[in-house]
Design a protein around this motif. Sequence first.
Motif, PDB file in Angstrom:
ATOM      1  N   GLU A  47      -3.607  -5.483  32.473  1.00 45.67           N
ATOM      2  CA  GLU A  47      -2.592  -4.863  33.331  1.00 45.67           C
ATOM      3  C   GLU A  47      -1.625  -5.909  33.896  1.00 45.67           C
ATOM      4  N   LEU A  48      -2.135  -7.091  34.254  1.00 46.00           N
ATOM      5  CA  LEU A  48      -1.258  -8.117  34.827  1.00 46.00           C
ATOM      6  C   LEU A  48      -0.269  -8.660  33.788  1.00 46.00           C
ATOM      7  N   THR A  49      -0.701  -8.771  32.538  1.00 53.49           N
ATOM      8  CA  THR A  49       0.246  -9.236  31.517  1.00 53.49           C
ATOM      9  C   THR A  49       1.351  -8.202  31.301  1.00 53.49           C
ATOM     10  N   THR A  50       0.998  -6.908  31.348  1.00 55.61           N
ATOM     11  CA  THR A  50       2.016  -5.869  31.233  1.00 55.61           C
ATOM     12  C   THR A  50       2.928  -5.881  32.448  1.00 55.61           C
ATOM     13  N   LEU A  51       2.352  -6.082  33.641  1.00 60.39           N
ATOM     14  CA  LEU A  51       3.145  -6.137  34.873  1.00 60.39           C
ATOM     15  C   LEU A  51       4.078  -7.342  34.865  1.00 60.39           C
ATOM     16  N   LEU A  52       3.631  -8.440  34.279  1.00 55.06           N
ATOM     17  CA  LEU A  52       4.481  -9.622  34.152  1.00 55.06           C
ATOM     18  C   LEU A  52       5.721  -9.297  33.324  1.00 55.06           C
ATOM     19  N   ALA A  53       5.521  -8.584  32.210  1.00 52.63           N
ATOM     20  CA  ALA A  53       6.655  -8.182  31.379  1.00 52.63           C
ATOM     21  C   ALA A  53       7.609  -7.287  32.161  1.00 52.63           C
ATOM     22  N   ALA A  54       7.063  -6.344  32.924  1.00 54.90           N
ATOM     23  CA  ALA A  54       7.901  -5.438  33.713  1.00 54.90           C
ATOM     24  C   ALA A  54       8.667  -6.200  34.797  1.00 54.90           C
TER      25      ALA A  54
END
Length: 366
Positions: free
Chosen positions: A5-12
Amino acid sequence: ILDSELTTLLAAAMLVWQGSGPVKGFAITLSAGIIASMYTAIMATHMVFDFLEHRNLLNNLRMLEWVPQTKFDFLKRRYLAAGLSVALLVASLVVGLQRGKTNFGVDFTGGQQLSLSFDQKAEVDALRAALESAGIRNVSIQYQRGGTGAVQNEVLAVRVADAAEGATAQQVLAEQFAGNGFKLMQEDMVGPQVGKELQRSGLIAIVLTLLGLIVYITIRFEFSFAIGAVVGLIHNVLLTVAIYCLLGRQLTMTSIAALLTVLGYSVNDTIVVFDRIREVRKLRAGRLDAQIANESINQTLSRTVLTGMTTLLCIVSLLVFGGGAIFDFALALLIGIVVGTYASIFIATPVMLAVRPKTAAAPAGK
């Protein structure tokens, strides 16, 4: 859960920082969804499972009955998979060069925008179907507020490729929707500057996202894992665009939003595979090779299949019942999810193994 989830949030977060217009709006919505999803996965789902288990209502998890434990040798077919990806990319490049500017919709190339008043609203899907039957493809249609201050009214904004299509659109609306009272208020020529700015900010955001992922995954795993994940993401975006264009679709802001969704989904899937590799590696005294990777991929296959199936159920519903821009979004998303799942197994993991120093000591992981 935390790493994926944090890697996806980083992209966002990178898209919020560098994006503009629809890209930024999409990224804000994506960030809110990720935060809600993380809370649900860590807290709410845990509470529900505890409630069911304490009341003897949860005696069996049937996931393995759907997808039994497998022992496929995925890494054995990595060169075949790489060849397939290269062939599709080359084919799309040839077709793309032949199509030229027709690969891009009016969001990027500019065109003519018609602002029309009306007495009665018509469904956007009905308007789009009428215009497409007249030969006007990839038209942008939306109702929006016009005017300033206290004097505001709702207008229909129709964007087409050029003045000829604009004249045809006016004729079609006047003939087929006479009862709605569509009247032309204003004609504007829209240049491609907005599209160029969106492309520039989107590319900057994606580059920063990839750099951020390299740093984060290196800290949480190691550098070779970061390279594998980033190569997998680049592969996913390029191959999704390639197949989408090979199917004769044009790139618009809607398809770009789908690509950003694919970016988040595919990194999530890759991190799940990498996390299992890290766990199995600890159990094998730090050894990391094709056998460990195959074992880990097989262990996560049930999760991959069930997650993909439930996601595809939603997307197929959009394809069947959605029209116009929703169909384009769903089609790009369908391609991207299939490509992303394939790449986490056949691209990201083999690249990670290939770039690892063969003599490096294997850390236990964090």
